[in-house]
Scaffold this motif. Structure first.
Motif, PDB file in Angstrom:
ATOM      1  N   ASP A  39       0.833  -1.209   0.000  1.00  0.00           N
ATOM      2  CA  ASP A  39       0.000   0.000   0.000  1.00  0.00           C
ATOM      3  C   ASP A  39       0.868   1.260   0.000  1.00  0.00           C
ATOM      4  O   ASP A  39       0.608   2.216  -0.747  1.00  0.00           O
ATOM      5  CB  ASP A  39      -0.931   0.005   1.212  1.00  0.00           C
ATOM      6  N   ALA A  40       1.894   1.243   0.833  1.00  0.00           N
ATOM      7  CA  ALA A  40       2.786   2.406   0.879  1.00  0.00           C
ATOM      8  C   ALA A  40       3.558   2.548  -0.422  1.00  0.00           C
ATOM      9  O   ALA A  40       3.758   3.664  -0.934  1.00  0.00           O
ATOM     10  CB  ALA A  40       3.758   2.267   2.051  1.00  0.00           C
ATOM     11  N   ALA A  41       3.980   1.425  -0.996  1.00  0.00           N
ATOM     12  CA  ALA A  41       4.702   1.466  -2.272  1.00  0.00           C
ATOM     13  C   ALA A  41       3.814   2.022  -3.376  1.00  0.00           C
ATOM     14  O   ALA A  41       4.268   2.813  -4.222  1.00  0.00           O
ATOM     15  CB  ALA A  41       5.185   0.064  -2.638  1.00  0.00           C
ATOM     16  N   GLU A  42       2.540   1.649  -3.360  1.00  0.00           N
ATOM     17  CA  GLU A  42       1.614   2.168  -4.373  1.00  0.00           C
ATOM     18  C   GLU A  42       1.523   3.692  -4.281  1.00  0.00           C
ATOM     19  O   GLU A  42       1.564   4.394  -5.311  1.00  0.00           O
ATOM     20  CB  GLU A  42       0.223   1.550  -4.196  1.00  0.00           C
ATOM     21  N   ALA A  43       1.412   4.207  -3.066  1.00  0.00           N
ATOM     22  CA  ALA A  43       1.276   5.662  -2.892  1.00  0.00           C
ATOM     23  C   ALA A  43       2.508   6.394  -3.426  1.00  0.00           C
ATOM     24  O   ALA A  43       2.391   7.426  -4.105  1.00  0.00           O
ATOM     25  CB  ALA A  43       1.059   5.984  -1.417  1.00  0.00           C
ATOM     26  N   ILE A  44       3.683   5.873  -3.140  1.00  0.00           N
ATOM     27  CA  ILE A  44       4.922   6.515  -3.601  1.00  0.00           C
ATOM     28  C   ILE A  44       4.999   6.484  -5.126  1.00  0.00           C
ATOM     29  O   ILE A  44       5.348   7.490  -5.780  1.00  0.00           O
ATOM     30  CB  ILE A  44       6.139   5.817  -2.980  1.00  0.00           C
ATOM     31  N   LEU A  45       4.669   5.347  -5.730  1.00  0.00           N
ATOM     32  CA  LEU A  45       4.785   5.231  -7.184  1.00  0.00           C
ATOM     33  C   LEU A  45       3.728   6.067  -7.902  1.00  0.00           C
ATOM     34  O   LEU A  45       3.983   6.591  -8.992  1.00  0.00           O
ATOM     35  CB  LEU A  45       4.702   3.760  -7.593  1.00  0.00           C
ATOM     36  N   ARG A  46       2.575   6.206  -7.310  1.00  0.00           N
ATOM     37  CA  ARG A  46       1.579   7.107  -7.922  1.00  0.00           C
ATOM     38  C   ARG A  46       2.075   8.562  -7.867  1.00  0.00           C
ATOM     39  O   ARG A  46       1.817   9.337  -8.786  1.00  0.00           O
ATOM     40  CB  ARG A  46       0.224   6.956  -7.233  1.00  0.00           C
ATOM     41  N   GLN A  47       2.768   8.895  -6.795  1.00  0.00           N
ATOM     42  CA  GLN A  47       3.359  10.227  -6.713  1.00  0.00           C
ATOM     43  C   GLN A  47       4.397  10.416  -7.827  1.00  0.00           C
ATOM     44  O   GLN A  47       4.453  11.470  -8.479  1.00  0.00           O
ATOM     45  CB  GLN A  47       4.013  10.416  -5.343  1.00  0.00           C
TER      46      GLN A  47
END
Length: 554
Positions: A39-47
């Motif tokens: 979940d945290a990785a998804e947020a960073i990559l969307r950024q």
């Protein structure tokens, strides 16, 4: 088969970010993904993608994360949007990822095309060849599956998974010696490869009929790793399939001393015990419900036990709950029919009106044959060549016979190719007679249907089908290709019967309707109807040859 996993987050070599900050974001996303913080990785990559929408590296990482989270549709949209919007040549890594996503979506035809694009972009990529092999196999293109699997191995993707795909393809192509060699190679490379153990066990059983030989590798693996509950369940299925239900139940209950697979073991024990000891089955079913409250399989196993024990009112309630959860669940409808029959509910007579919903007719003579008898003769000769095994597949309902899967559209045999043409007319007439309505059968009637599997069964004397229903169909069938002359001498032998459940019940629910086979006759009936066959007897060389298929609304 999965071709990416939660630890495979390598940045594609052919693409890179254009500035340090972008690289840092992608690297942080990669690090979080490796640590399992998806979940945290998804947020960073969307950024990262908000800063640079056409960053192929970030897109690939994010798509893999979405796959890891089970959001396959989101991953598909992400990759498709990138490939549609970029003005540059599509990176080979993203072409491969798109093909893998289509495979996960079970879009076999589209996946085949996508894997071929990926191979064109990176001809030496063995992983792409392996994905192509899987997609070809799922679509029934057996020979090309084996060819693609061999190419994958030659291009460096020589793994237990690749050898397993090749072994399964060779088995489907009726090349059992080569298939067995590949499956044994898988287990040499990876001794705990569960799927290879199961396939090898079934192959040895079907070739030899020798239970001890089939179980040898399973028992070795279970001694080394008692927690491989899937292998224990496979052992039990083999024992039950060979007629040893008590041995099967003992094997399952022995596994309950280990923590792994408790729910699966309880479900398997319930399904076995219900035939021989309903009270014992109820004990296992209640444990399964505690382990998986709301689990449809656990509720279904509990309902089977209620049926065996004759607790009709409770059965009606539980079966109605299953049906409400999934109105197309054949198991739920089969259980409802039994409950209504026990309770003398008029709905059983309405839904179980055999004269209305079970119909028979001769199949049509396909183009290229002068009459039906000549077509049946050619078809029988072709099918006999495919029935090369000694025993039935494990988990199938036939006893004292063999079964082979068929893919007419891929077959090189004219008679097998023509079978869909031969059954098209009877199917159309059945659907027309069925008509529309809102009951449990006709509510799914769209006016059109599609085939969902075709197979052939060859029974020898004493051969029969256990009572069962078809869980993956709407309309099911039995088509008689060749019958022994001696079968017609004894009334009832080899006949198709309806209405008798798979397990003994209290009170007994005997068969209510019978069909007498004849060459060329096709019987069509609802998939949720309990059905089986009466054993037939004759000379050692007598064979009862049939084909069958399921239909789904189109």
């Amino acid at each position: 088969m999965a071709y990416t996993n939660s630890t495979d987050w390598q940045t594609p070599a052919s693409v890179s970010a254009s500035d340090d900050e972008q690289c840092e974001l992608v690297l942080r996303g990669d690090t979080l993904a490796r640590a399992g913080q998806l979940d945290a990785a998804e947020a960073i990559l969307r950024q990262a993608l908000m800063r640079k929408p056409h960053d192929a590296t970030a897109t690939a990482h994010l798509a893999r994360i979405l796959l890891g989270l089970g959001r396959t549709d989101d991953a598909s949209r992400l990759v498709d949007d990138f490939l549609c919007s970029t003005v540059l040549s599509a990176p080979p890594e993203l072409l491969l990822l798109r093909a893998q996503i289509l495979l996960a979506l079970r879009a076999w035809s589209e996946a085949i095309v996508a894997f071929r694009y990926a191979i064109d972009a990176a001809p030496d990529n063995g992983i792409a060849e392996l994905g192509l092999a899987v997609a070809l196999g799922e679509s029934g293109q057996i020979e090309t599956t084996a060819t693609a699997a061999r190419r994958a191995i030659a291009k460096g993707a020589d793994s237990p998974g690749a050898r397993y795909v090749l072994g399964r393809a060779l088995l489907a192509a009726n090349r059992p010696d080569e298939a067995e060699a590949q499956l044994r190679q898988v287990l040499t490379l990876q001794p705990d490869h569960v799927a290879a153990h199961c396939s090898l066990t079934e192959l040895i059983w079907m070739r030899s009929g020798n239970v001890d030989a089939a179980m040898e590798r399973l028992d070795d693996a279970l001694r080394d790793e008692p927690n491989l509950f899937e292998l224990r369940i496979m052992k039990a299925r083999l024992l039950e399939s060979s007629g040893d239900r008590l041995g099967a139940l003992a094997a399952l209950e022995a596994g309950l001393t280990h923590p792994a697979g408790s729910l699966a073991l309880r479900l398997a024990a319930t399904k076995t015990a219900v035939h021989i000891d309903p009270a014992r089955a109820m004990l296992h079913a209640r444990h399964a419900l505690q382990l998986g409250p709301g689990n449809a399989a656990a509720v279904g196993a509990y309902a089977d036990t209620l049926l065996a024990m004759g607790r009709a009112r409770e059965l009606a309630t539980v079966a109605a709950r299953l049906h409400e959860f999934n109105p197309d669940d054949s198991h739920a409808i089969a259980l409802l029919l039994c409950a209504w029959r026990m309770l003398d509910d008029p709905r059983h007579r309405e839904l179980g009106d055999y004269s209305r919903v079970v119909r028979t007719s001769l199949i049509d003579t396909p183009v290229g044959w002068s009459d039906l008898a000549s077509y049946l003769g050619d078809l029988a000769r072709s099918l006999h060549q495919l029935h090369s095994m000694r025993e039935h597949p494990i988990d199938q309902t036939l006893r004292f016979g063999t079964q082979v899967e068929l893919h007419p559209e891929q077959s090189g045999d004219r008679a097998i190719q023509a079978f869909p043409e031969a059954i098209a007319g009877p199917i159309r007439r059945y659907l027309e007679a069925l008509g529309g309505g809102t009951d449990l059968l006709r509510r799914r009637h769209t006016g059109a249907c599609r085939l969902n599997g075709i197979w052939s069964v060859r029974l020898r004397p004493n051969g029969h089908h256990l009572n069962h229903f078809h869980g993956k169909g709407w309309i099911s069938s039995a088509c008689y290709i060749e019958l022994p002359e001696t079968m017609g001498e004894q009334a009832g032998q080899g006949w198709l019967k309806f209405g008798e459940p798979a397990m003994p019940t209290t009170p007994a629910l005997p068969a209510e309707y019978f069909i007498r086979p004849e060459p060329g006759l096709l019987a069509l009936f609802p998939s949720w109807m309990w059905h089986g066959t009466v054993p037939f007897y004759g000379s050692p060389l007598d064979r009862r040859l049939t084909m069958a298929f399921d239909l789904l609304p189109a």
